[in-house]
Structures are given as structure tokens and as C-alpha cells.
Motif scaffolding. Sequence first.
Motif: not given
Length: 268
Positions: A212-223
Motif C-alpha cells: 500500500d505504501l509503495i504501490f498502492g493508495h498510501k503512495q500519495h494524497g491524504s493517506a
Amino acid sequence: QKREISNFDYLMYLNTLAGRSYNDYMQYPVFPWVLADYHSETLNLTNPHTFRDLSKPMGAQTVERKRKFIQRYNEVEKNLSAQCHYCTHYSSAIIVASYLVRMEPFTQTFCSLQGGSFDVADRMFHSVKSTWESASRDNMSDVRELTPEFFYLPEFLTNANHFELGCMQDGTVLGDVQLPPWADGDPHKFILLHRQALESDYVSAHLHHWIDLIFGHKQHGSAAVEAVNTYHPYFYGDKMDLNNIKDPLIKSTILGFVSNFGQIPKQV
């Protein structure tokens, strides 16, 4: 989940989907640190404390370090410069070449990136334990992850070509990479146990957090902000529309930044 593919193969598949390739040092496949134990005589893969926290980026592995990066993020806002937690990246051409510097063609690549010679000996990759401590705790400009070779290629850990890599300030002459005690000085044993750690039940149960951190939804934005996982805007190559940047100096600066310091993978 069905145990039909290894964690290694799954990570390589995700890297490929995200545009990472062995053919591009600037977008080389990125793999996670999976262990936090580089000091024990034996490696206990049933103990959760043996492992790195895969739900957090390298900059948030300790409470104190995380606090400092959050403070940096908040202070940047006041200075009106690029707001981010990290001004360095977890994967770049120089990081890849420094890990693999004992093998060609990476030796020549590393030297060319360094202006024609090896780096100062104390800054060279010489110990797995000290590199983990730097990237997870000690060095605020070091948040590097690993390359796939850490899980299958013992040769990169030995100085078989007898390169003169220099001498550290404490008198240590650089040669083979110093391995954790549990590897018994054997690169093959290190790779075997490290691969077992990657394929362990603990990592299998937590690997999705790192993805999630590298490829997914926590990569950019508020997450990403919430996860203490934001990088300098220039690292987000696919978010920068270079075609609309008319100033050639700004465009060349961004391209130089990306080529030297790394690039966030495409979001999968």
C-alpha cells in the motif's frame, strides 16, 4: 492467499506492473527490508519482534524518527517550499549501484555516478546491520529500501573482484559485506535465511501494508500524509506534466532530480 505464488514473485510482478525494471537503475525493482534483527546469533522467524514493521515506511520505524519527519513536514508548510516528509528516496540509481558495487557492471556505474571514483569508505555499503540502522533509525537523509538481489544473489556480498574500496576511519579495510551473526559469515546462508524471512508467515500476513505504501493508495494524497509517507513532489514523475512546463531550466532541474534521486513507482 492460495499459496500458489511466492512473495518474491508477487513483488516482482507488482514492480513490473508499476514500470520498474532491471534495465533502468532509476526505476529499479524495489523490495522491502523485512527483518529488524541483525544482531542475534540465531534468527527466530516465529517471533514478531524479529521483523520490521511493514505498515510503516522506513522514516517511521521508530517513534522518535517519525516525530522528527512529521515536524519537518509541518515546518516546511510555514516556509512555503515543497511540503513533504522526505527529500530523499527509498530507491535510486546511486542506492542500487552502492548495494551492488562489488559486481560489474554496477562497479563502473557507481564510479561514474560518483564522478569517476569510489565514495568515501565510511559511506560505502559495507555492513547489513549498519545499513539497516542508518535507514531505519540514525540517518535523517536515509530511507532506502532493498533490491531483489538481497533475496537470491549471494555474489553481490563478496568482493570477488578484489576492488580497492578504501579504508574506514576506524582502520577497517573494505572487502566483503559484513553479515549479521546469524549468517555465520556465509553469504549463501544469509540469502537462504533472508529469503525464508521474506516467505515467512509473518511477512505474508503483513506484506500488503508495505505494498500500500509503495504501490498502492498510501503512495500519495491524504493517506500518504497520514502514513508519514510523502516525498518531494519531483519524485512523483507521473504526476508532473513536463509537457506543460515551458521553462527549460525548471524542466531540466526536475529531470535531473528524478534521475539522481529516484522516482515513485506508478500506482498499481
